[in-house]
Each structure stands twice: as C-alpha cells, then as structure tokens.
Design a protein around this motif. Structure first.
Motif, PDB file in Angstrom:
ATOM      1  N   PHE A   1      34.595  37.552  52.518  1.00 36.90           N
ATOM      2  CA  PHE A   1      35.568  38.426  51.875  1.00 36.90           C
ATOM      3  C   PHE A   1      36.325  38.074  50.947  1.00 36.90           C
ATOM      4  O   PHE A   1      36.721  38.584  49.588  1.00 36.90           O
ATOM      5  CB  PHE A   1      36.169  39.325  53.336  1.00 36.90           C
ATOM      6  N   VAL A   2      37.001  36.954  51.224  1.00 34.82           N
ATOM      7  CA  VAL A   2      37.946  36.130  50.282  1.00 34.82           C
ATOM      8  C   VAL A   2      37.221  35.960  48.717  1.00 34.82           C
ATOM      9  O   VAL A   2      37.968  36.320  47.870  1.00 34.82           O
ATOM     10  CB  VAL A   2      38.652  35.196  50.965  1.00 34.82           C
ATOM     11  N   GLU A   3      36.347  35.561  49.174  1.00 33.71           N
ATOM     12  CA  GLU A   3      35.434  35.031  47.895  1.00 33.71           C
ATOM     13  C   GLU A   3      35.023  36.101  47.222  1.00 33.71           C
ATOM     14  O   GLU A   3      34.973  36.086  45.837  1.00 33.71           O
ATOM     15  CB  GLU A   3      34.098  34.006  48.095  1.00 33.71           C
ATOM     16  N   ASP A   4      34.534  37.161  47.872  1.00 24.71           N
ATOM     17  CA  ASP A   4      34.132  38.284  46.949  1.00 24.71           C
ATOM     18  C   ASP A   4      35.353  39.051  46.296  1.00 24.71           C
ATOM     19  O   ASP A   4      34.959  39.376  45.138  1.00 24.71           O
ATOM     20  CB  ASP A   4      33.224  39.228  47.810  1.00 24.71           C
ATOM     21  N   LEU A   5      36.162  39.220  47.175  1.00 26.60           N
ATOM     22  CA  LEU A   5      37.331  40.044  46.182  1.00 26.60           C
ATOM     23  C   LEU A   5      37.970  39.326  45.560  1.00 26.60           C
ATOM     24  O   LEU A   5      38.355  39.935  44.310  1.00 26.60           O
ATOM     25  CB  LEU A   5      38.243  40.363  47.622  1.00 26.60           C
ATOM     26  N   GLN A   6      38.295  38.012  45.497  1.00 24.87           N
ATOM     27  CA  GLN A   6      38.680  37.356  44.174  1.00 24.87           C
ATOM     28  C   GLN A   6      37.892  37.307  43.206  1.00 24.87           C
ATOM     29  O   GLN A   6      38.533  37.325  42.070  1.00 24.87           O
ATOM     30  CB  GLN A   6      39.216  35.686  44.921  1.00 24.87           C
ATOM     31  N   ASP A   7      36.734  36.949  43.476  1.00 28.53           N
ATOM     32  CA  ASP A   7      35.841  36.930  42.114  1.00 28.53           C
ATOM     33  C   ASP A   7      35.789  38.507  41.529  1.00 28.53           C
ATOM     34  O   ASP A   7      35.814  38.355  40.332  1.00 28.53           O
ATOM     35  CB  ASP A   7      34.252  36.797  42.830  1.00 28.53           C
ATOM     36  N   TYR A   8      36.059  39.389  42.107  1.00 31.55           N
ATOM     37  CA  TYR A   8      35.847  40.780  41.352  1.00 31.55           C
ATOM     38  C   TYR A   8      37.121  41.187  40.608  1.00 31.55           C
ATOM     39  O   TYR A   8      37.253  41.127  39.468  1.00 31.55           O
ATOM     40  CB  TYR A   8      35.599  41.999  42.338  1.00 31.55           C
ATOM     41  N   LEU A   9      38.361  40.662  41.324  1.00 32.10           N
ATOM     42  CA  LEU A   9      39.893  40.800  40.755  1.00 32.10           C
ATOM     43  C   LEU A   9      39.699  40.095  39.390  1.00 32.10           C
ATOM     44  O   LEU A   9      40.500  40.439  38.503  1.00 32.10           O
ATOM     45  CB  LEU A   9      40.843  40.396  41.759  1.00 32.10           C
ATOM     46  N   ASN A  10      39.374  38.584  39.683  1.00 37.38           N
ATOM     47  CA  ASN A  10      39.342  37.911  38.471  1.00 37.38           C
ATOM     48  C   ASN A  10      38.783  38.456  37.244  1.00 37.38           C
ATOM     49  O   ASN A  10      39.041  38.087  35.979  1.00 37.38           O
ATOM     50  CB  ASN A  10      38.814  36.519  38.816  1.00 37.38           C
ATOM     51  N   THR A  11      37.801  39.171  37.344  1.00 38.06           N
ATOM     52  CA  THR A  11      37.098  40.138  36.202  1.00 38.06           C
ATOM     53  C   THR A  11      38.139  41.024  35.755  1.00 38.06           C
ATOM     54  O   THR A  11      37.777  41.414  34.524  1.00 38.06           O
ATOM     55  CB  THR A  11      35.727  40.758  36.886  1.00 38.06           C
ATOM     56  N   LEU A  12      39.095  41.491  36.439  1.00 35.99           N
ATOM     57  CA  LEU A  12      40.117  42.610  35.817  1.00 35.99           C
ATOM     58  C   LEU A  12      41.105  42.044  34.823  1.00 35.99           C
ATOM     59  O   LEU A  12      41.386  43.192  34.219  1.00 35.99           O
ATOM     60  CB  LEU A  12      40.684  43.425  37.031  1.00 35.99           C
ATOM     61  N   GLU A  13      41.339  40.996  34.958  1.00 36.75           N
ATOM     62  CA  GLU A  13      42.736  40.715  34.282  1.00 36.75           C
ATOM     63  C   GLU A  13      42.491  40.806  32.769  1.00 36.75           C
ATOM     64  O   GLU A  13      43.540  41.369  32.008  1.00 36.75           O
ATOM     65  CB  GLU A  13      43.035  39.183  34.567  1.00 36.75           C
ATOM     66  N   ASN A  14      41.159  40.821  32.339  1.00 31.99           N
ATOM     67  CA  ASN A  14      41.046  40.972  30.837  1.00 31.99           C
ATOM     68  C   ASN A  14      40.033  42.141  30.638  1.00 31.99           C
ATOM     69  O   ASN A  14      39.551  42.173  29.407  1.00 31.99           O
ATOM     70  CB  ASN A  14      40.708  39.851  30.015  1.00 31.99           C
ATOM     71  N   ASN A  15      40.021  43.021  31.465  1.00 26.19           N
ATOM     72  CA  ASN A  15      38.936  44.129  31.438  1.00 26.19           C
ATOM     73  C   ASN A  15      39.886  45.332  30.838  1.00 26.19           C
ATOM     74  O   ASN A  15      40.748  45.733  31.517  1.00 26.19           O
ATOM     75  CB  ASN A  15      38.361  44.565  32.755  1.00 26.19           C
ATOM     76  N   LEU A  16      39.420  45.770  29.650  1.00 24.85           N
ATOM     77  CA  LEU A  16      40.193  46.731  29.101  1.00 24.85           C
ATOM     78  C   LEU A  16      39.635  48.190  29.395  1.00 24.85           C
ATOM     79  O   LEU A  16      40.396  49.123  29.188  1.00 24.85           O
ATOM     80  CB  LEU A  16      40.300  46.479  27.535  1.00 24.85           C
ATOM     81  N   GLY A  17      38.438  48.122  29.949  1.00 22.34           N
ATOM     82  CA  GLY A  17      37.708  49.392  30.426  1.00 22.34           C
ATOM     83  C   GLY A  17      38.412  50.207  31.661  1.00 22.34           C
ATOM     84  O   GLY A  17      38.331  51.225  31.940  1.00 22.34           O
ATOM     85  N   ILE A  18      38.673  49.105  32.586  1.00 22.66           N
ATOM     86  CA  ILE A  18      39.113  49.652  33.661  1.00 22.66           C
ATOM     87  C   ILE A  18      40.654  49.650  33.839  1.00 22.66           C
ATOM     88  O   ILE A  18      41.593  48.602  33.434  1.00 22.66           O
ATOM     89  CB  ILE A  18      38.949  48.474  34.938  1.00 22.66           C
ATOM     90  N   ARG A  19      41.168  50.717  34.107  1.00 23.21           N
ATOM     91  CA  ARG A  19      42.793  51.087  33.828  1.00 23.21           C
ATOM     92  C   ARG A  19      43.714  51.477  35.164  1.00 23.21           C
ATOM     93  O   ARG A  19      44.665  51.419  35.062  1.00 23.21           O
ATOM     94  CB  ARG A  19      42.976  52.414  32.920  1.00 23.21           C
ATOM     95  N   VAL A  20      42.814  51.730  36.231  1.00 20.57           N
ATOM     96  CA  VAL A  20      43.430  51.929  37.526  1.00 20.57           C
ATOM     97  C   VAL A  20      42.452  51.434  38.432  1.00 20.57           C
ATOM     98  O   VAL A  20      41.108  51.525  38.432  1.00 20.57           O
ATOM     99  CB  VAL A  20      43.806  53.481  37.924  1.00 20.57           C
ATOM    100  N   VAL A  21      42.865  50.793  39.525  1.00 18.80           N
ATOM    101  CA  VAL A  21      42.166  50.213  40.737  1.00 18.80           C
ATOM    102  C   VAL A  21      42.762  50.826  42.169  1.00 18.80           C
ATOM    103  O   VAL A  21      43.973  51.104  42.257  1.00 18.80           O
ATOM    104  CB  VAL A  21      42.400  48.788  40.867  1.00 18.80           C
ATOM    105  N   ILE A  22      41.579  51.241  42.707  1.00 15.98           N
ATOM    106  CA  ILE A  22      41.858  52.019  43.988  1.00 15.98           C
ATOM    107  C   ILE A  22      41.362  51.019  45.095  1.00 15.98           C
ATOM    108  O   ILE A  22      40.256  50.658  45.217  1.00 15.98           O
ATOM    109  CB  ILE A  22      41.260  53.432  44.282  1.00 15.98           C
ATOM    110  N   LEU A  23      42.174  50.524  46.203  1.00 14.93           N
ATOM    111  CA  LEU A  23      41.764  49.874  47.296  1.00 14.93           C
ATOM    112  C   LEU A  23      41.595  51.015  48.533  1.00 14.93           C
ATOM    113  O   LEU A  23      42.589  51.615  48.770  1.00 14.93           O
ATOM    114  CB  LEU A  23      42.845  48.706  47.461  1.00 14.93           C
ATOM    115  N   THR A  24      40.378  50.778  49.110  1.00 17.75           N
ATOM    116  CA  THR A  24      40.178  51.491  50.295  1.00 17.75           C
ATOM    117  C   THR A  24      39.185  50.762  51.455  1.00 17.75           C
ATOM    118  O   THR A  24      38.986  49.719  51.129  1.00 17.75           O
ATOM    119  CB  THR A  24      39.859  53.100  49.992  1.00 17.75           C
TER     120      THR A  24
END
Length: 282
Positions: A34-57
């Motif tokens: 879980f830790v590896e998966d979530l960190q891997d995806y979050l790392n892609t968001l820092e410079n992702n200009l297409g994703i503007r809002v994130v929802i956690l559920t």
C-alpha cells in the motif's frame, strides 16, 4: 495508467483524480505494498498539470483503519515471509533500522499529500483510525459520511499518540485541548462530533459522500489553475507564518504573479461580462 495492487486510480477527463484505497477485506489497512503503491502514484502528481483536484476515499465500509498489524509485525521477525522479500528494507537484520525505514516511508505519504499542488478532498466513510486519521488530516477538505468514525489509535497499541503528523495537524484543526484529549486517550469520535468541533466540513449520508466530494472538486475546477496552486502553497507556508507581515509578503508576491497571468484577465472579463470564466488547464 499503472495498475496498482492496493489502490485504484481514476483520472477523469475533467481533471479530477479519485484515489480509492482498495484493501476492503482488511478495512483498507496500510501494508508495505500500500505504501509503495500510494507513494508511486502521488509522485506522479507533483508536476501533473492535467490533474487539478484529488479525492481520497476507501473501498467498502472503511476509509482506512491504519497500519495492518498482521503485516506490521514482520518488522520484528527474523525471517521475512517470501511474499515480502522484495521490500529490501525488511532484509536488514536490525529491527530498529527496519522500523525507522517503515516509519519514514509511511509518514512521507502525509508529507507528499501536502506537497502535491492539487487540493486534496477526503471522502470518508467508516473507520479512519491511526494512519487513516492522518490521511484525513493531510487532506485540505474532509467530507464525512454518517458512519465515519475517527481515532488517534496509536496510543491504544502501546505507542506514542504522536505519529504521522498527528501532533502537528490535530491541534491546528481543533485546538490544543481537544487534540490533547484525543491523543492521550485514543477515544473514538463519530461524524457528528467531528462536525461539531470543526474537524470535517460537513456530514452527509454515506451514499452521498463521493457525490459531495465531487461537487466541491468541480467547484474548484471553475477557478484559475494557477490561483488554486498558489493558494495551496500559501496555506501550507502561512499556517506556520511567524507574523501577519511575513504571511502578507508571500501573498503579495503570489498575487503579483497571478495578476500578470492570462487567468486574471479572463477572470476579470468574465465577471464584467457576467459569464463563467474559461481558464486553460494550465
């Protein structure tokens, strides 16, 4: 899009990314994968200009029940089960060193949630315990279902009540005295109490939690992308500002940048022309 084992990611065309914790049989508890998966995806968001809002559920009846104690006990065992041998830090013979790395990896998730430029909305049903509570606190906005319940559970299993940023966020969100009570006692508080003390923005029926989170996310999408990113920067920095003057100096600089961007012209003309603003994605 990478297929993860413990989370589901839906990147919508409108710029909203929905991250669903996907270990429902374990109440979405945090394990090494879980830790590896979530960190891997979050790392892609820092410079992702297409994703503007994130929802956690969370999938199923819980948001996140905290550390998976079944997997967590591996830290203190001499022999690592075959399925976990790919995590190199578990191979260290010193259990203290293993624990240091695991602790750092989990807490880094909370830091990354604050560091990514997208506002984060937590849509919470069921248990948000321990690490699940800190995921909720790391979000900018919290929407609770009627079944939501919260617990600073670390103190209940022989650990310190201060973990993964809880001693930083909780006093800032609900005040020192209430935070101290929850951190010392590990008492569970439900959605209604969370609403009363200002821990969540609102409480809705469970089947409306994601709908309400999406409603807020879509509202955010109507604002300037640059303006939203600078607003999160200001919130992150100025929550610890040493003075009003230092806070306003940062705000002044970001406003000067925004004023000179095309978004500001569009926002002003849209207001004067009484129409909705049409901002570029970035």
């Amino acid at each position: 899009m990478v297929e993860y084992k413990t989370i589901k990611v839906q990147e919508r065309e409108d710029g909203i990314s929905i991250i669903t914790f996907n270990r429902p049989n374990r109440l979405n508890a945090i394990n090494f994968q879980f830790v590896e998966d979530l960190q891997d995806y979050l790392n892609t968001l820092e410079n992702n200009l297409g994703i503007r809002v994130v929802i956690l559920t969370g999938e199923g009846r819980a948001f996140c029940s905290g550390l998976d104690l079944k997997d967590g006990q591996v830290i203190f065992k001499k022999n690592v089960p075959e399925g976990l041998q790919k995590f190199e830090y578990l191979q260290n013979k010193d259990k203290i060193k293993r624990a240091v790395i695991v602790q750092k990896l989990i807490s880094q998730l909370m830091i990354t949630l604050r560091r990514i430029p997208q506002p984060v909305i937590a849509a919470i049903k069921g248990a948000a315990y321990g690490g699940g509570l800190t995921f909720a606190m790391a979000a900018d906005i919290r929407i609770a279902g009627e079944s939501a319940k919260f617990c600073n559970a670390f103190i209940n299993i022989g650990l310190s009540g201060a973990d993964c940023g809880s001693s930083y966020w909780l006093p800032r969100l609900i005040g020192f005295s209430r935070a101290a009570e929850f951190m010392y006692t590990g008492r569970v508080f439900n959605a209604q109490e969370a609403d009363k003390i200002g821990f969540v923005s609102k409480v809705v029926p469970d089947d409306k939690v994601l709908y309400e989170a999406l409603k807020i996310a879509k509202h955010i999408l109507t604002k300037s992308p640059m303006g939203i990113r600078f607003t999160k920067d200001a919130l992150n920095i100025n929550v610890d500002a040493s003075s009003l003057e230092s806070a306003t100096k940062l705000e002044n600089r970001t406003q000067v940048i925004c004023i000179n961007a095309d978004d500001a012209l569009e926002g002003v003309f849209a207001t004067l022309e009484k129409r909705e603003s049409k901002y570029d994605k970035w």
